[in-house]
Design an enzyme around this catalytic site. Structure first.
Site, short mmCIF file in Angstrom:
data_model
loop_
_atom_site.label_atom_id
_atom_site.label_comp_id
_atom_site.label_asym_id
_atom_site.label_seq_id
_atom_site.Cartn_x
_atom_site.Cartn_y
_atom_site.Cartn_z
N ARG A 56 0.79 -1.24 0.00
CA ARG A 56 0.00 0.00 0.00
C ARG A 56 0.82 1.29 0.00
NH1 ARG A 56 -5.11 1.04 3.31
NH2 ARG A 56 -3.82 0.77 5.16
N ASP A 57 2.14 1.20 0.11
CA ASP A 57 2.92 2.44 0.10
C ASP A 57 4.25 2.23 -0.61
OD1 ASP A 57 3.49 5.09 0.50
OD2 ASP A 57 4.09 4.87 2.60
N ILE A 58 4.19 1.62 -1.80
CA ILE A 58 5.40 1.45 -2.59
C ILE A 58 5.77 2.80 -3.19
CG2 ILE A 58 6.40 0.35 -4.63
CD1 ILE A 58 6.13 -1.50 -2.25
N ASN A 62 10.40 4.29 0.24
CA ASN A 62 10.30 3.03 0.97
C ASN A 62 11.08 1.89 0.31
OD1 ASN A 62 8.77 4.11 3.03
ND2 ASN A 62 6.84 3.73 1.96
N THR A 95 1.57 7.23 -0.47
CA THR A 95 2.28 8.45 -0.81
C THR A 95 1.69 9.07 -2.07
OG1 THR A 95 4.31 7.58 0.19
CG2 THR A 95 4.55 9.44 -1.33
#
Length: 234
Positions: A56-58, A62, A95
């Site tokens: 969910r936040d690639i 990260n 993001t």
């Protein structure tokens, strides 16, 4: 209780691409290897873990790099387990600039959300910057004149090795297939991971003759690279 982390000497991919000195140290082969490592990691989360995990936040923030410039997916603070009996509804998280567009109206998280984010990061790696302006350019007629050499990171000399050039084209075609507006049109991370495991192919045409619109359309129309550009494995 303690959390034990492996130290990543090179920090985040975002920082490595932001600063000119660090970015110039990451050559084309290393950049392709970084994209490959991310693909393998996401393939494991989506297809080799039960239940599947959606990160969910690639984003480039990260992805962490060690001293050998090997890439690792980090920060699982908002990941979700996908359960087949659940609706998997969620609030929008991640993001800005990497979030799949369908989350705004479906509020349902799937593996294809990570696939979209992967495509954005893959383009960012070969461009050296976030590809937001590039993605929006495909709605304009002028996009046909944009060549892949026009958007590659200018801090590196254009790749001259046909194998390396072929790998760059592969990354670009993968990335464009991942950022398709319709989630069903995006490939799975398993398919992308398997593409990297096949033998690398040389570029048959000069890299400067390959347009971004060609790469976009090949994936949209047939799902396969054009034989006019990619030659047989070597």
């Amino acid at each position: 209780m303690f959390l034990v982390y492996e130290y990543m000497e090179k920090g985040s991919l975002f920082c490595a691409l932001t600063f000119d000195v660090e970015a110039s140290e990451i050559g084309w082969t290393q950049r392709v290897n970084i994209v490959e490592a991310i693909a393998h990691a996401l393939s494991y989360l989506h297809h080799d873990h039960t239940p599947p995990i959606v990160h969910r936040d690639i984003s480039s923030n990260n992805i962490l790099l060690n001293s050998q410039l090997e890439a690792f997916v980090a920060d699982f603070g908002i990941d979700r387990l996908l359960h087949p009996v659940s609706s998997n509804q969620t609030v929008i998280a991640g993001t800005y600039g990497y979030i799949a567009p369908e989350l705004a109206y479906t509020m349902v998280v799937t593996e294809k959300c990570d696939v979209y984010s992967f495509g954005v990061v893959a383009l960012e790696i070969i461009m050296g910057r976030h590809p937001g302006d590039l993605l929006s350019s495909f709605t304009k007629p002028s996009s046909e004149s944009i060549m892949i050499t026009n958007v590659l990171d200018p801090r590196l000399p254009p790749p001259t090795n046909p194998i390396v050039a072929g790998s760059i084209v592969l990354v670009a075609t993968m990335a464009f297939s991942c950022v398709q507006p319709e989630p069903k049109s995006r490939p799975t991370m398993r398919r992308l991971s398997q593409e990297f495991l096949s033998r690398r192919k040389a570029l048959a045409a000069p890299l400067r003759t390959v347009s971004l619109l060609q790469l976009w359309n090949w994936k949209m129309d047939s799902g396969q690279p054009s034989n006019q550009v990619i030659s047989a494995p070597v």
